[in-house]
Scaffold this active site. Structure first.
Site, PDB file in Angstrom:
ATOM      1  N   CYS A 181       0.885  -1.220   0.010  1.00 19.37           N
ATOM      2  CA  CYS A 181       0.107   0.071  -0.232  1.00 19.37           C
ATOM      3  C   CYS A 181       0.840   1.440  -0.081  1.00 19.37           C
ATOM      4  CB  CYS A 181      -0.838   0.017   1.110  1.00 19.37           C
ATOM      5  SG  CYS A 181      -1.861   1.533   1.584  1.00 19.37           S
ATOM      6  N   CYS A 188      -1.991   6.890   6.327  1.00 15.23           N
ATOM      7  CA  CYS A 188      -3.536   6.548   6.552  1.00 15.23           C
ATOM      8  C   CYS A 188      -3.776   6.031   8.015  1.00 15.23           C
ATOM      9  CB  CYS A 188      -3.772   5.361   5.505  1.00 15.23           C
ATOM     10  SG  CYS A 188      -5.036   4.415   6.165  1.00 15.23           S
ATOM     11  N   CYS A 202      -7.253  -0.077  -1.350  1.00 19.29           N
ATOM     12  CA  CYS A 202      -6.983  -0.475  -0.302  1.00 19.29           C
ATOM     13  C   CYS A 202      -6.802  -1.821   0.029  1.00 19.29           C
ATOM     14  CB  CYS A 202      -8.171  -0.053   0.900  1.00 19.29           C
ATOM     15  SG  CYS A 202      -7.788  -0.918   2.305  1.00 19.29           S
ATOM     16  N   GLN A 258     -18.814 -10.043  11.546  1.00 22.03           N
ATOM     17  CA  GLN A 258     -17.528  -9.968  11.360  1.00 22.03           C
ATOM     18  C   GLN A 258     -17.098  -9.717  10.090  1.00 22.03           C
ATOM     19  OE1 GLN A 258     -15.375 -11.067  13.857  1.00 22.03           O
ATOM     20  NE2 GLN A 258     -16.914 -11.571  15.599  1.00 22.03           N
ATOM     21  N   TYR A 261     -22.898 -11.815  24.819  1.00 21.81           N
ATOM     22  CA  TYR A 261     -22.296 -10.505  23.840  1.00 21.81           C
ATOM     23  C   TYR A 261     -22.269 -11.150  22.499  1.00 21.81           C
ATOM     24  CZ  TYR A 261     -20.202  -9.076  28.398  1.00 21.81           C
ATOM     25  OH  TYR A 261     -19.963  -8.869  29.585  1.00 21.81           O
ATOM     26  N   GLU A 277     -27.663  -9.926  23.981  1.00 21.71           N
ATOM     27  CA  GLU A 277     -27.031  -8.927  23.300  1.00 21.71           C
ATOM     28  C   GLU A 277     -27.707  -7.712  23.845  1.00 21.71           C
ATOM     29  OE1 GLU A 277     -24.646  -8.282  21.030  1.00 21.71           O
ATOM     30  OE2 GLU A 277     -25.342  -6.290  21.080  1.00 21.71           O
ATOM     31  N   ASP A 289     -18.062 -13.199  24.215  1.00 25.00           N
ATOM     32  CA  ASP A 289     -17.402 -12.499  23.106  1.00 25.00           C
ATOM     33  C   ASP A 289     -17.453 -10.924  23.308  1.00 25.00           C
ATOM     34  OD1 ASP A 289     -16.034 -11.758  20.893  1.00 25.00           O
ATOM     35  OD2 ASP A 289     -17.266 -12.502  19.726  1.00 25.00           O
ATOM     36  N   CYS A 310     -11.233  -9.498  21.640  1.00 26.42           N
ATOM     37  CA  CYS A 310     -10.389  -8.878  20.580  1.00 26.42           C
ATOM     38  C   CYS A 310      -9.759  -7.462  21.225  1.00 26.42           C
ATOM     39  CB  CYS A 310     -11.470  -8.047  19.735  1.00 26.42           C
ATOM     40  SG  CYS A 310     -12.856  -7.193  20.492  1.00 26.42           S
TER      41      CYS A 310
HETATM   42  N1  SAH Z   1     -20.400 -12.608  19.222  1.00 25.24           N
HETATM   43  C1  SAH Z   1     -20.635 -11.766  18.192  1.00 25.24           C
HETATM   44  C2  SAH Z   1     -20.363 -10.339  18.453  1.00 25.24           C
HETATM   45  C3  SAH Z   1     -19.243  -9.864  19.166  1.00 25.24           C
HETATM   46  S1  SAH Z   1     -19.002  -8.197  19.092  1.00 25.24           S
HETATM   47  C4  SAH Z   1     -19.844 -12.142  16.863  1.00 25.24           C
HETATM   48  O1  SAH Z   1     -19.044 -12.807  16.899  1.00 25.24           O
HETATM   49  O2  SAH Z   1     -20.184 -11.726  15.784  1.00 25.24           O
HETATM   50  C5  SAH Z   1     -19.331  -7.780  20.939  1.00 25.24           C
HETATM   51  C6  SAH Z   1     -20.930  -7.680  21.081  1.00 25.24           C
HETATM   52  O3  SAH Z   1     -21.325  -7.234  22.489  1.00 25.24           O
HETATM   53  C7  SAH Z   1     -21.514  -6.499  20.268  1.00 25.24           C
HETATM   54  O4  SAH Z   1     -22.795  -6.960  19.576  1.00 25.24           O
HETATM   55  C8  SAH Z   1     -22.114  -5.517  21.317  1.00 25.24           C
HETATM   56  O5  SAH Z   1     -23.340  -4.806  20.909  1.00 25.24           O
HETATM   57  C9  SAH Z   1     -22.443  -6.393  22.436  1.00 25.24           C
HETATM   58  N2  SAH Z   1     -22.278  -5.823  23.967  1.00 25.24           N
HETATM   59  C10 SAH Z   1     -21.448  -4.732  24.344  1.00 25.24           C
HETATM   60  N3  SAH Z   1     -21.825  -4.602  25.847  1.00 25.24           N
HETATM   61  C11 SAH Z   1     -22.592  -5.359  26.007  1.00 25.24           C
HETATM   62  C12 SAH Z   1     -23.274  -5.694  27.493  1.00 25.24           C
HETATM   63  N4  SAH Z   1     -22.885  -4.933  28.460  1.00 25.24           N
HETATM   64  N5  SAH Z   1     -24.043  -6.780  27.502  1.00 25.24           N
HETATM   65  C13 SAH Z   1     -24.570  -7.376  26.192  1.00 25.24           C
HETATM   66  N6  SAH Z   1     -23.936  -7.098  25.096  1.00 25.24           N
HETATM   67  C14 SAH Z   1     -22.961  -6.255  24.755  1.00 25.24           C
END
Ligand code: SAH
Length: 445
Positions: free
Chosen positions: A69, A75, A156, A280, A309, A330, A375, A402
């Site tokens: 790049c 960037c 990109c 994702q 999550y 969620e 997650d 992450c």
């Molecule tokens: N497991 C999913 C999303 C992961 S991202 C995947 O793999 O695609 C993390 C997620 O947590 C997001 O969707 C976000 O909105 C949610 N989140 C953030 N804070 C939260 C909370 N206090 N309780 C429940 N969910 C939450």
């Protein structure tokens, strides 16, 4: 004139910057890698740390490569374009190792980060601002780090290859048709951003035009011309964002062409992706991530799994095949709604969805839980959620993270009741310093 100092990079920070000792202080330097020596221009100081950039390289790492790049040094999106992929993976493994040792203070082995075969052009979601430069030319691209100055970007290296020519043609079309770009300073103009979402498993591609007003003049002709140039586009949506804000998408939407969404598969299940859905961004590695995570546990038909999550429900839906029942929680309403639709689309009925805070939910839940898959976002989980796991003596946990540092903080808390049995980093974001990690925990006997 900023100060220039000579220094040697001894480490890489969690943001992917070279760490240089300077007298009693530290300089974080962009684009400097371990072992390299350089003249560093000090740009600014924040919270007791200096930030700088390379003025002249004196010693060059054998792992440094010519970046694909051309704008990677201005960037700010990619920190590792200039270092070979093997080394990038090593940096990520080491970042997790350091966090686990320093913050979690546990000695579980950290496996080597799992990389991609081809670490370029993986992103399925591309969003770029459109504006005019000082000379009045229409430009699009990425914001320079910490600024709103657009670095014009023709291609990109981490985005789906199909996006580049579409963006270019959108620029040419709006010029030809006199559709003005939005001006952030005075709020005039129309086109603010273009978002492109691509499907990995289907020939589907969605263009979202983020505009300042609904039904902009010339819309029909613009859509017809774009489809003619790019028949691979299967949906075009107008999203209206008239607010003075950095948030890209507004609340109002109008479908201009096609169904207004695309679909994609993960490990055999199909998901619908609308302009604002969380999904994702690395479709190849998400299968590696989920499969690696689910292979660490033996889910059986007697077991109840909590997917905390859960986003649009992806992990829970995939896990539901082997489980007795899955419960998903969620906090974002739209993602929660998408998750319910995703269950219907895939004819899955042994799953239930709750919208709310994960900690509050698990605290008030009084049924059995055999496995928790969590997650959380970058800031990690919280004491309410983690202490409830401990109180309820949930036998097995899979923590997908992450952010290695918040992960390590949460493991430090959980280790009072859990053994950390497996740690596996997975590279979801090649060329950047971001790092995903899967951790398996089981309750202490
Ligand atoms: N497991 C999913 C999303 C992961 S991202 C995947 O793999 O695609 C993390 C997620 O947590 C997001 O969707 C976000 O909105 C949610 N989140 C953030 N804070 C939260 C909370 N206090 N309780 C429940 N969910 C939450």
């Amino acid at each position: 004139m900023n100060k220039i100092v000579k220094g040697k990079c001894i480490d890489i920070s969690s943001e992917g910057k070279g760490v240089v000792k300077y007298q009693k202080d530290i300089i974080f330097c962009d684009g400097l890698f371990i072992g390299e020596e350089a003249d560093i221009e000090i740009l600014y100081q924040r919270a007791g740390v200096y930030f700088g950039k390379v003025r002249k390289l004196h010693t060059i790492s054998k792992d440094r490569i010519q970046p694909k790049c051309k704008i990677c040094t201005s960037c700010g999106g990619c920190q590792y374009q200039q270092i070979n992929y093997q080394k990038q993976l090593e940096y990520k493994t080491n970042r997790v190792k350091n966090a686990i040792k320093r913050i979690a203070k546990i000695d579980t082995k950290v496996n080597d980060c799992i990389g991609m075969k081809d670490p370029y052009h993986y992103r399925n979601k591309i969003q770029v601002p459109f504006a005019k430069d000082r000379k009045g030319n229409v430009v699009y691209g990425f914001y320079k780090e910490n600024s709103h100055e657009i670095i014009p970007t023709k291609e990109c290296m981490i985005e789906d290859k199909r996006a580049a020519s579409i963006l270019w043609d959108i620029k040419e079309l709006i010029k030809k048709m006199g559709i003005p770009t939005y001006n952030e300073d005075n709020g005039r103009g129309i086109l603010r951003y273009v978002l492109i979402r691509t499907s990995y498993h289907y020939n589907e591609l969605m263009v979202v035009l983020v505009t300042s007003m609904l039904n902009f003049p010339g819309q029909r002709n613009f859509v017809d011309a774009l489809i003619k140039l790019h028949p691979e586009i299967t949906s075009i949506v107008e999203n209206v964002n008239s607010r003075h804000t950095n948030v890209i998408l507004g609340n109002k939407e109008k479908i201009l062409y096609g169904p207004g969404f695309i679909k994609d598969d993960i490990l055999g299940l199909t998901f619908e992706i609308s302009p604002s859905s969380f999904f994702q961004v690395n479709p190849e590695q998400v299968e590696v991530l989920y499969k690696t995570a689910l292979d660490l546990i033996d889910i059986n038909k007697e077991q109840v799994v909590l997917d905390a999550y859960s986003g649009v429900g992806t992990i829970g839906l995939i896990a539901s095949k082997n489980a007795k029942r899955v419960i998903s929680v969620e906090i974002v309403k739209d993602a929660h709604k998408n998750a319910i639709e995703n269950a219907k689309r895939n004819n899955i009925s042994n799953i239930e969805f709750h919208c709310g805070d994960a900690g509050e939910f698990i605290n008030s839940y009084d049924g059995d839980l055999d496995i928790v898959i969590m997650d959380p976002p970058r800031k990690g989980s919280d004491e309410k959620f983690l202490s409830t796991l401990i109180n309820k003596k949930v036998p097995q946990i899979i923590y997908i993270s992450c952010d290695p540092e918040t992960l390590a903080r949460d493991l430090e808390y959980l280790k009072q009741s859990y053994d950390v049995t497996y740690i596996q980093p997975v590279d979801m974001f090649p060329m950047t310093a971001h790092c995903e990690t899967i951790v398996a925990l089981s309750i202490k006997k």
